[in-house]
Design a protein around this motif. Structure first.
Motif, PDB file in Angstrom:
ATOM      1  N   ARG A  42      34.393  61.192  35.359  1.00 18.79           N
ATOM      2  CA  ARG A  42      33.847  61.618  34.047  1.00 18.79           C
ATOM      3  C   ARG A  42      32.531  61.879  33.960  1.00 18.79           C
ATOM      4  O   ARG A  42      31.817  62.137  35.042  1.00 18.79           O
ATOM      5  CB  ARG A  42      33.836  60.135  33.041  1.00 18.79           C
ATOM      6  N   PHE A  43      32.158  62.739  32.884  1.00 19.24           N
ATOM      7  CA  PHE A  43      30.959  63.177  32.534  1.00 19.24           C
ATOM      8  C   PHE A  43      30.519  64.103  33.791  1.00 19.24           C
ATOM      9  O   PHE A  43      29.452  64.499  34.258  1.00 19.24           O
ATOM     10  CB  PHE A  43      29.626  62.291  32.397  1.00 19.24           C
ATOM     11  N   LEU A  44      31.575  64.857  34.292  1.00 17.92           N
ATOM     12  CA  LEU A  44      31.393  65.734  35.488  1.00 17.92           C
ATOM     13  C   LEU A  44      30.484  65.172  36.636  1.00 17.92           C
ATOM     14  O   LEU A  44      29.626  65.613  37.362  1.00 17.92           O
ATOM     15  CB  LEU A  44      30.478  67.099  35.110  1.00 17.92           C
ATOM     16  N   ASP A  45      30.885  63.940  36.793  1.00 19.07           N
ATOM     17  CA  ASP A  45      30.121  63.311  37.916  1.00 19.07           C
ATOM     18  C   ASP A  45      30.927  63.219  39.159  1.00 19.07           C
ATOM     19  O   ASP A  45      30.642  63.094  40.520  1.00 19.07           O
ATOM     20  CB  ASP A  45      29.829  61.786  37.685  1.00 19.07           C
ATOM     21  N   THR A  46      32.343  63.796  39.108  1.00 21.83           N
ATOM     22  CA  THR A  46      33.111  64.111  40.162  1.00 21.83           C
ATOM     23  C   THR A  46      33.976  65.448  39.723  1.00 21.83           C
ATOM     24  O   THR A  46      34.349  65.634  38.667  1.00 21.83           O
ATOM     25  CB  THR A  46      34.238  63.050  40.288  1.00 21.83           C
ATOM     26  N   ILE A  47      34.289  66.135  40.984  1.00 20.90           N
ATOM     27  CA  ILE A  47      35.289  67.321  40.736  1.00 20.90           C
ATOM     28  C   ILE A  47      36.501  66.721  41.738  1.00 20.90           C
ATOM     29  O   ILE A  47      36.320  66.435  43.040  1.00 20.90           O
ATOM     30  CB  ILE A  47      34.623  68.508  41.596  1.00 20.90           C
ATOM     31  N   GLY A  48      37.635  66.630  40.999  1.00 27.76           N
ATOM     32  CA  GLY A  48      38.739  66.197  41.777  1.00 27.76           C
ATOM     33  C   GLY A  48      39.646  67.479  42.360  1.00 27.76           C
ATOM     34  O   GLY A  48      39.819  68.390  41.359  1.00 27.76           O
ATOM     35  N   PHE A  49      40.052  67.192  43.723  1.00 27.90           N
ATOM     36  CA  PHE A  49      40.839  68.482  44.220  1.00 27.90           C
ATOM     37  C   PHE A  49      42.031  67.708  44.627  1.00 27.90           C
ATOM     38  O   PHE A  49      41.892  66.763  45.454  1.00 27.90           O
ATOM     39  CB  PHE A  49      39.928  69.121  45.149  1.00 27.90           C
ATOM     40  N   VAL A  50      43.006  68.259  44.267  1.00 25.75           N
ATOM     41  CA  VAL A  50      44.362  67.814  44.735  1.00 25.75           C
ATOM     42  C   VAL A  50      45.259  69.048  45.200  1.00 25.75           C
ATOM     43  O   VAL A  50      45.362  70.028  44.555  1.00 25.75           O
ATOM     44  CB  VAL A  50      45.224  66.932  43.739  1.00 25.75           C
ATOM     45  N   ASP A  59      31.246  65.674  44.788  1.00 27.78           N
ATOM     46  CA  ASP A  59      30.378  65.374  44.094  1.00 27.78           C
ATOM     47  C   ASP A  59      29.656  66.748  43.651  1.00 27.78           C
ATOM     48  O   ASP A  59      29.349  67.654  44.494  1.00 27.78           O
ATOM     49  CB  ASP A  59      29.164  64.477  44.730  1.00 27.78           C
ATOM     50  N   PRO A  60      29.531  66.792  42.346  1.00 30.53           N
ATOM     51  CA  PRO A  60      29.152  68.249  41.621  1.00 30.53           C
ATOM     52  C   PRO A  60      27.799  68.737  41.818  1.00 30.53           C
ATOM     53  O   PRO A  60      26.917  68.724  41.033  1.00 30.53           O
ATOM     54  CB  PRO A  60      29.640  68.270  40.458  1.00 30.53           C
ATOM     55  N   ASN A  61      27.309  68.937  43.158  1.00 29.32           N
ATOM     56  CA  ASN A  61      25.714  69.261  43.626  1.00 29.32           C
ATOM     57  C   ASN A  61      25.815  70.488  44.422  1.00 29.32           C
ATOM     58  O   ASN A  61      26.848  70.551  45.127  1.00 29.32           O
ATOM     59  CB  ASN A  61      24.912  67.971  43.865  1.00 29.32           C
ATOM     60  N   TYR A  62      24.874  71.133  44.493  1.00 30.10           N
ATOM     61  CA  TYR A  62      24.661  72.454  45.256  1.00 30.10           C
ATOM     62  C   TYR A  62      24.953  72.053  46.743  1.00 30.10           C
ATOM     63  O   TYR A  62      25.665  72.709  47.395  1.00 30.10           O
ATOM     64  CB  TYR A  62      23.496  72.925  45.273  1.00 30.10           C
ATOM     65  N   GLU A  63      24.634  70.974  47.217  1.00 23.73           N
ATOM     66  CA  GLU A  63      24.498  70.479  48.761  1.00 23.73           C
ATOM     67  C   GLU A  63      26.071  70.387  48.967  1.00 23.73           C
ATOM     68  O   GLU A  63      26.638  70.840  49.921  1.00 23.73           O
ATOM     69  CB  GLU A  63      23.798  69.400  49.050  1.00 23.73           C
ATOM     70  N   SER A  64      26.818  69.577  48.400  1.00 21.68           N
ATOM     71  CA  SER A  64      28.401  69.241  48.171  1.00 21.68           C
ATOM     72  C   SER A  64      29.045  70.506  48.463  1.00 21.68           C
ATOM     73  O   SER A  64      29.992  70.529  49.366  1.00 21.68           O
ATOM     74  CB  SER A  64      28.493  67.924  47.411  1.00 21.68           C
ATOM     75  N   LEU A  65      29.031  71.184  47.360  1.00 23.00           N
ATOM     76  CA  LEU A  65      29.896  72.138  47.049  1.00 23.00           C
ATOM     77  C   LEU A  65      29.520  73.276  48.231  1.00 23.00           C
ATOM     78  O   LEU A  65      30.295  73.997  48.478  1.00 23.00           O
ATOM     79  CB  LEU A  65      29.769  72.865  45.676  1.00 23.00           C
ATOM     80  N   GLY A  66      28.194  73.386  48.660  1.00 20.99           N
ATOM     81  CA  GLY A  66      27.714  74.396  49.744  1.00 20.99           C
ATOM     82  C   GLY A  66      28.618  74.091  50.705  1.00 20.99           C
ATOM     83  O   GLY A  66      29.124  74.956  51.610  1.00 20.99           O
TER      84      GLY A  66
END
Length: 121
Positions: free
Chosen positions: A21-29, A55-62
């Protein structure tokens, strides 16, 4: 729709996946194709569906995207506009700091409960 961060194998042909919720997670399936499902031995989908919580942060997505810079000219322009607006409104001045972190999702009697803080203060 519960805003629960998790997944559950419901039966041999279906999985429930909720990303939070609240964009605390991005789910990929990733879903299997029909032909790959038919070719699977034992007709189980447990290993056919792949799910990942990010987790929707620069480090994780990077790390996932193998990128270090997400900047765009329009994004930089918007960030500068926001910073100037914050400065004009005096929002960059620190006027206090909580002595600790408070959390919403704990029982009210927990020492880190934001609702307990509100109740007791």
């Amino acid at each position: 729709h519960t805003h629960y961060r998790g997944s559950k194998q419901l039966d041999d042909a279906s999985i429930s996946f909720e990303a939070g919720r609240f964009l605390d997670t991005i789910g990929f399936v990733s879903f299997p194709t029909r032909s790959s499902l038919l070719a699977m031995e034992g007709n189980t989908t447990e290993s056919a569906f792949q799910g990942m919580f990010l987790d929707p942060n620069y480090e994780s997505l990077g790390n996932i995207l193998q990128m270090t810079d997400f900047s765009t000219p329009k994004g930089k322009e918007l960030s500068e506009f926001i910073r100037k607006t914050q400065e004009k409104m005096g929002l960059l001045e620190e006027i206090g700091c909580a002595p600790r972190e408070y959390i919403l999702e704990v029982p009210i009697d927990d020492e880190s409960s934001v609702f307990g803080l509100y109740r007791d203060q």
